[in-house]
Write a protein that holds these residues in place. Structure first.
Motif, PDB file in Angstrom:
ATOM      1  N   ASN A  81       0.840  -1.196   0.000  1.00  0.00           N
ATOM      2  CA  ASN A  81       0.000   0.000   0.000  1.00  0.00           C
ATOM      3  C   ASN A  81       0.875   1.246   0.000  1.00  0.00           C
ATOM      4  OD1 ASN A  81      -2.752   1.392   0.755  1.00  0.00           O
ATOM      5  ND2 ASN A  81      -1.253   2.198   2.203  1.00  0.00           N
ATOM      6  N   LEU A  82       0.454   2.247  -0.750  1.00  0.00           N
ATOM      7  CA  LEU A  82       1.163   3.531  -0.806  1.00  0.00           C
ATOM      8  C   LEU A  82       0.241   4.629  -0.303  1.00  0.00           C
ATOM      9  CD1 LEU A  82       3.649   5.219  -1.727  1.00  0.00           C
ATOM     10  CD2 LEU A  82       2.518   5.424  -3.958  1.00  0.00           C
ATOM     11  N   ASN A  83       0.763   5.481   0.578  1.00  0.00           N
ATOM     12  CA  ASN A  83      -0.004   6.609   1.087  1.00  0.00           C
ATOM     13  C   ASN A  83       0.514   7.912   0.501  1.00  0.00           C
ATOM     14  OD1 ASN A  83      -1.522   5.022   3.173  1.00  0.00           O
ATOM     15  ND2 ASN A  83       0.565   4.675   3.901  1.00  0.00           N
ATOM     16  N   PHE A  84      -0.408   8.823   0.227  1.00  0.00           N
ATOM     17  CA  PHE A  84      -0.020  10.129  -0.314  1.00  0.00           C
ATOM     18  C   PHE A  84      -0.729  11.233   0.451  1.00  0.00           C
ATOM     19  CE2 PHE A  84      -3.882   9.027  -2.511  1.00  0.00           C
ATOM     20  CZ  PHE A  84      -4.562  10.224  -2.701  1.00  0.00           C
ATOM     21  N   THR A  85      -0.089  12.399   0.508  1.00  0.00           N
ATOM     22  CA  THR A  85      -0.639  13.543   1.240  1.00  0.00           C
ATOM     23  C   THR A  85      -0.415  14.820   0.442  1.00  0.00           C
ATOM     24  OG1 THR A  85      -0.047  12.481   3.341  1.00  0.00           O
ATOM     25  CG2 THR A  85      -0.606  14.839   3.416  1.00  0.00           C
ATOM     26  N   PHE A  86      -1.475  15.600   0.274  1.00  0.00           N
ATOM     27  CA  PHE A  86      -1.372  16.959  -0.236  1.00  0.00           C
ATOM     28  C   PHE A  86      -1.615  17.920   0.924  1.00  0.00           C
ATOM     29  CE2 PHE A  86      -2.662  14.731  -4.128  1.00  0.00           C
ATOM     30  CZ  PHE A  86      -1.872  15.332  -5.098  1.00  0.00           C
ATOM     31  N   ILE A  87      -0.822  18.975   1.012  1.00  0.00           N
ATOM     32  CA  ILE A  87      -1.047  20.049   1.984  1.00  0.00           C
ATOM     33  C   ILE A  87      -1.044  21.355   1.205  1.00  0.00           C
ATOM     34  CG2 ILE A  87      -0.180  21.254   4.026  1.00  0.00           C
ATOM     35  CD1 ILE A  87       1.135  18.568   4.847  1.00  0.00           C
ATOM     36  N   VAL A  88      -2.184  22.055   1.200  1.00  0.00           N
ATOM     37  CA  VAL A  88      -2.359  23.244   0.361  1.00  0.00           C
ATOM     38  C   VAL A  88      -3.136  24.308   1.130  1.00  0.00           C
ATOM     39  CG1 VAL A  88      -2.370  21.869  -1.756  1.00  0.00           C
ATOM     40  CG2 VAL A  88      -4.527  22.407  -0.627  1.00  0.00           C
ATOM     41  N   ASP A  89      -3.172  25.512   0.554  1.00  0.00           N
ATOM     42  CA  ASP A  89      -4.027  26.560   1.101  1.00  0.00           C
ATOM     43  C   ASP A  89      -5.482  26.187   0.884  1.00  0.00           C
ATOM     44  OD1 ASP A  89      -2.129  28.256   2.119  1.00  0.00           O
ATOM     45  OD2 ASP A  89      -1.969  29.470   0.302  1.00  0.00           O
ATOM     46  N   GLN A  90      -6.295  26.362   1.895  1.00  0.00           N
ATOM     47  CA  GLN A  90      -7.700  25.969   1.791  1.00  0.00           C
ATOM     48  C   GLN A  90      -8.466  26.850   0.816  1.00  0.00           C
ATOM     49  OE1 GLN A  90      -9.510  25.524   5.605  1.00  0.00           O
ATOM     50  NE2 GLN A  90     -11.432  24.743   4.806  1.00  0.00           N
ATOM     51  N   ASN A  91      -8.021  28.099   0.639  1.00  0.00           N
ATOM     52  CA  ASN A  91      -8.765  28.993  -0.257  1.00  0.00           C
ATOM     53  C   ASN A  91      -8.562  28.640  -1.729  1.00  0.00           C
ATOM     54  OD1 ASN A  91      -6.192  29.898  -0.788  1.00  0.00           O
ATOM     55  ND2 ASN A  91      -6.451  31.909   0.133  1.00  0.00           N
ATOM     56  N   LYS A  92      -7.677  27.663  -1.996  1.00  0.00           N
ATOM     57  CA  LYS A  92      -7.446  27.253  -3.380  1.00  0.00           C
ATOM     58  C   LYS A  92      -8.357  26.118  -3.817  1.00  0.00           C
ATOM     59  CE  LYS A  92      -2.611  28.745  -3.549  1.00  0.00           C
ATOM     60  NZ  LYS A  92      -1.198  28.316  -3.742  1.00  0.00           N
ATOM     61  N   ILE A  93      -9.074  25.528  -2.847  1.00  0.00           N
ATOM     62  CA  ILE A  93      -9.925  24.394  -3.185  1.00  0.00           C
ATOM     63  C   ILE A  93     -11.036  24.268  -2.155  1.00  0.00           C
ATOM     64  CG2 ILE A  93      -8.632  22.646  -1.894  1.00  0.00           C
ATOM     65  CD1 ILE A  93      -9.001  20.917  -4.540  1.00  0.00           C
ATOM     66  N   GLU A  94     -12.198  23.833  -2.606  1.00  0.00           N
ATOM     67  CA  GLU A  94     -13.355  23.685  -1.732  1.00  0.00           C
ATOM     68  C   GLU A  94     -13.119  22.583  -0.705  1.00  0.00           C
ATOM     69  OE1 GLU A  94     -18.106  22.464  -2.141  1.00  0.00           O
ATOM     70  OE2 GLU A  94     -16.764  22.441  -3.877  1.00  0.00           O
ATOM     71  N   GLU A  95     -13.550  22.841   0.536  1.00  0.00           N
ATOM     72  CA  GLU A  95     -13.421  21.855   1.604  1.00  0.00           C
ATOM     73  C   GLU A  95     -14.164  20.566   1.239  1.00  0.00           C
ATOM     74  OE1 GLU A  95     -13.550  22.491   6.286  1.00  0.00           O
ATOM     75  OE2 GLU A  95     -15.559  22.496   5.426  1.00  0.00           O
ATOM     76  N   PHE A  96     -13.513  19.437   1.528  1.00  0.00           N
ATOM     77  CA  PHE A  96     -14.066  18.102   1.256  1.00  0.00           C
ATOM     78  C   PHE A  96     -14.356  17.866  -0.227  1.00  0.00           C
ATOM     79  CE2 PHE A  96     -15.303  18.802   5.778  1.00  0.00           C
ATOM     80  CZ  PHE A  96     -14.413  17.879   6.305  1.00  0.00           C
ATOM     81  N   ASN A  97     -13.590  18.559  -1.091  1.00  0.00           N
ATOM     82  CA  ASN A  97     -13.613  18.261  -2.520  1.00  0.00           C
ATOM     83  C   ASN A  97     -12.544  17.197  -2.770  1.00  0.00           C
ATOM     84  OD1 ASN A  97     -13.362  18.109  -5.277  1.00  0.00           O
ATOM     85  ND2 ASN A  97     -13.208  20.301  -5.626  1.00  0.00           N
TER      86      ASN A  97
END
Length: 327
Positions: A81-97
């Motif tokens: 299994n491979l895990n991935f994580t994005f960490i970004v500014d919330q104003n760049k994308i809708e929450e829970f999109n």
């Protein structure tokens, strides 16, 4: 976007690593992380760990149990299994999109002849069977999206290690975890090894830009290790004490499964705790405090209507909680 790949397979360290990047690293930057855990069950932030795992099987097979920052359901990690994580500014994308973050995965699979789809709340599937679960956590304008990708996981262990409640599924004909999950290699024209798959996914993520690789100092590693030891590796974080209760109720909603444990005296809520695989970014204990002292009668509906339940449980309405608590 800055890239980092963990060389640890310790789940407690890797979850601490995620939180460190989320909380401590330069907030003007976005990050993409890859990491793997060896033989681990990771439960969602709001889950009652004891109800999600087969404790005897887990202990007999040396499977570690860890809790993440985000909501959603329990998942099994192994070296397939491979895990991935994005960490970004919330104003760049809708929450829970979730869709925006899993599209690179879907595009990567196209290159090896596998057709995948985003399906339901947070899953990516192949022919209706799940191979990737995803979750999100946000705080102070930052958004963390993380997911697991079962390239070649041992599905036999998945079915034995996790307890899956019948109430989660509308069809009583669906009997086992194994029948609902799959791996990429089980569907690929030719099996693909993990390092090759990582490279393909990285190429897709950074198809329009050259990645900058993060380098952590020895002091930063020490801070992550301290967070691991003091939080993520502790029994209190991963299991916690089960509250005393005399009433237990459970309902499945489109937004997730919710279980409530209540201590009730003469029709009044004295203590209450919510568990489940729902998502939410508010402090669930704040919602619980607002319900303590309330009567379990028609007045509860009016009280719930004054609470923004969506903050604590995304997609769960006041009327949903009323149904759960009263019926």
């Amino acid at each position: 976007m800055i890239y980092y790949e963990s060389n640890s397979t310790d789940p407690y360290f890797n979850l601490a690593l995620e939180e460190y990047f989320f909380e401590k690293m330069d907030r003007t930057e976005s990050y993409f992380l890859l990491w793997q855990n060896a033989n681990t069950i990771v439960v969602g932030k709001y889950q009652n760990t004891a109800e999600e795992i087969n404790r005897q099987y887990v202990e007999e097979h040396g499977i570690r149990v860890a809790r993440r920052l985000s909501g959603g359901g329990a998942v099994y990690h192994d070296m397939g299994n491979l895990n991935f994580t994005f960490i970004v500014d919330q104003n760049k994308i809708e929450e829970f999109n979730f869709r925006a973050f899993v599209l690179p995965l879907i595009e990567t699979l196209k290159t090896i002849g596998v057709k995948a789809e985003f399906n339901g709340r947070n899953d990516v599937t192949i022919d209706g069977a799940k191979f990737s679960g995803n979750s999100q956590y946000s705080k102070k304008g930052r958004l963390m999206h993380h997911g697991c990708i079962m390239l070649d996981s041992d599905l036999g262990v998945v079915s034995e290690a996790l307890r899956v409640k019948d109430v989660k599924f509308s069809s009583k004909a669906v009997k086992s975890v194994r029948s609902r999950v799959t791996t990429i290699n089980a569907n690929a024209p030719e099996p693909i090894d993990m390092e090759t798959f990582k490279a393909l996914l990285r190429d897709q993520i950074f198809s329009t830009s050259h990645p900058t690789t993060a380098i952590l100092t020895s002091e930063q590693i020490k801070e992550i290790q301290a967070l691991r030891d003091e939080k993520y590796a502790t029994w209190e974080w991963n299991f916690g004490a089960s509250p005393a209760y005399d009433m237990r109720k459970e309902m499945k909603f489109p937004a997730g499964l919710v279980t409530v444990l209540m201590k009730v005296s003469e029709g009044k809520i004295e203590d209450i705790h919510f568990y489940g695989d729902f998502f939410g970014n508010g402090d669930i204990h704040d919602l619980e405090r607002q319900l303590c002292g309330m009567w379990l009668d028609d007045s509860l509906a009016e009280h719930l209507n004054r609470i923004d339940t969506d903050t604590y449980m995304k997609g769960i309405r006041p009327s949903d909680l009323y149904s759960l608590l009263m019926h």
